[in-house]
Motif scaffolding. Structure first.
Motif, PDB file in Angstrom:
ATOM      1  N   GLU A  96      36.769  45.511  36.178  1.00 38.58           N
ATOM      2  CA  GLU A  96      36.810  44.359  35.772  1.00 38.58           C
ATOM      3  C   GLU A  96      37.554  43.666  36.778  1.00 38.58           C
ATOM      4  OE1 GLU A  96      35.081  42.830  33.627  1.00 38.58           O
ATOM      5  OE2 GLU A  96      33.849  44.257  33.093  1.00 38.58           O
ATOM      6  N   THR A 135      42.779  39.845  32.812  1.00 36.33           N
ATOM      7  CA  THR A 135      41.783  41.086  32.763  1.00 36.33           C
ATOM      8  C   THR A 135      42.547  42.370  32.510  1.00 36.33           C
ATOM      9  OG1 THR A 135      40.546  39.886  34.523  1.00 36.33           O
ATOM     10  CG2 THR A 135      40.453  42.408  34.705  1.00 36.33           C
ATOM     11  N   LYS A 193      35.454  36.367  37.668  1.00 37.87           N
ATOM     12  CA  LYS A 193      35.695  36.618  36.403  1.00 37.87           C
ATOM     13  C   LYS A 193      34.815  35.901  35.447  1.00 37.87           C
ATOM     14  CE  LYS A 193      38.994  37.650  32.904  1.00 37.87           C
ATOM     15  NZ  LYS A 193      38.236  38.249  32.343  1.00 37.87           N
ATOM     16  N   ASN A 233      41.687  44.692  29.136  1.00 37.74           N
ATOM     17  CA  ASN A 233      40.946  46.034  29.355  1.00 37.74           C
ATOM     18  C   ASN A 233      41.879  47.215  29.346  1.00 37.74           C
ATOM     19  OD1 ASN A 233      37.917  45.254  30.082  1.00 37.74           O
ATOM     20  ND2 ASN A 233      39.215  43.942  31.248  1.00 37.74           N
TER      21      ASN A 233
END
Length: 145
Positions: free
Chosen positions: A54, A39, A63, A43
Motif C-alpha cells: 500500500e 496508509t 493512494k 495497514n
C-alpha cells in the motif's frame, strides 16, 4: 496536471513568486506525509507485506485512485485493517482536500491578487482546483449518505 504547471510557473517566476512556489511544495509535501501516515495506520495490523504494497501506491501519489479501485471492486474489510475500504477512501480524499486542494486554491488566489493578474492557464488551473475541491467534498458527503 494543472497544479504542476502552476508550481513550475511559480518556480520560474523568480524571487517575486518564490513564496508561492514554496507554499505549493509544502502543501503537496504535507498531503504526501499525511497519506503515508494514514496508509501505515490502516495497514499496520494486516499480515505479510500489506503495508509495503500500500505504501508503494501512496509514495507514487496514487493512494486515492487505489482506494477507489478497492471500493469499486468490492473489497471487504480486511482482517487487521483499521477501517473498511470506503472509510479509508473518504479519509484519503479528506486528507487530499484539506492539505492539498484547499491550500492550492488559497495560494493561487493570493498569487493572482498580489501579483495583479494571472495567465489564462493559471486561471484555468484555479478553476480546476475549485471544481475539484467542490466535487471531492460532494463525493465524501455522498459516500456517507
Amino acid at each position: 496536471i494543472t497544479d504542476i504547471y502552476v508550481i513550475l510557473n511559480f518556480r520560474d517566476g523568480g524571487e517575486a513568486q518564490a513564496m508561492y512556489y514554496h507554499a505549493m511544495l509544502v502543501s503537496l509535501g504535507c498531503s504526501w506525509v499525511f497519506q503515508i501516515i494514514l496508509t501505515i495506520m490502516q495497514n499496520k495490523g494486516r499480515e505479510g507485506s500489506a503495508v509495503e504494497k500500500e505504501l508503494f501506491w501512496t509514495v507514487l501519489f496514487l493512494k486515492t485512485p487505489r482506494d477507489a479501485f478497492k471500493v469499486a471492486s468490492g473489497v471487504k474489510h480486511q482482517k487487521g485493517a483499521l477501517m473498511d475500504p470506503l472509510m479509508e477512501l473518504s479519509y484519503s480524499k479528506g486528507v487530499e482536500l484539506f492539505t492539498e486542494g484547499i491550500p492550492a486554491v488559497i495560494i493561487q488566489v493570493a498569487a493572482a491578487v498580489f501579483r495583479g493578474g494571472s495567465t489564462q492557464m493559471e486561471l484555468f488551473s484555479l478553476a480546476v482546483s475549485i471544481v475539484t475541491c467542490g466535487f471531492t467534498s460532494a463525493q465524501i458527503s455522498y459516500d456517507f449518505d
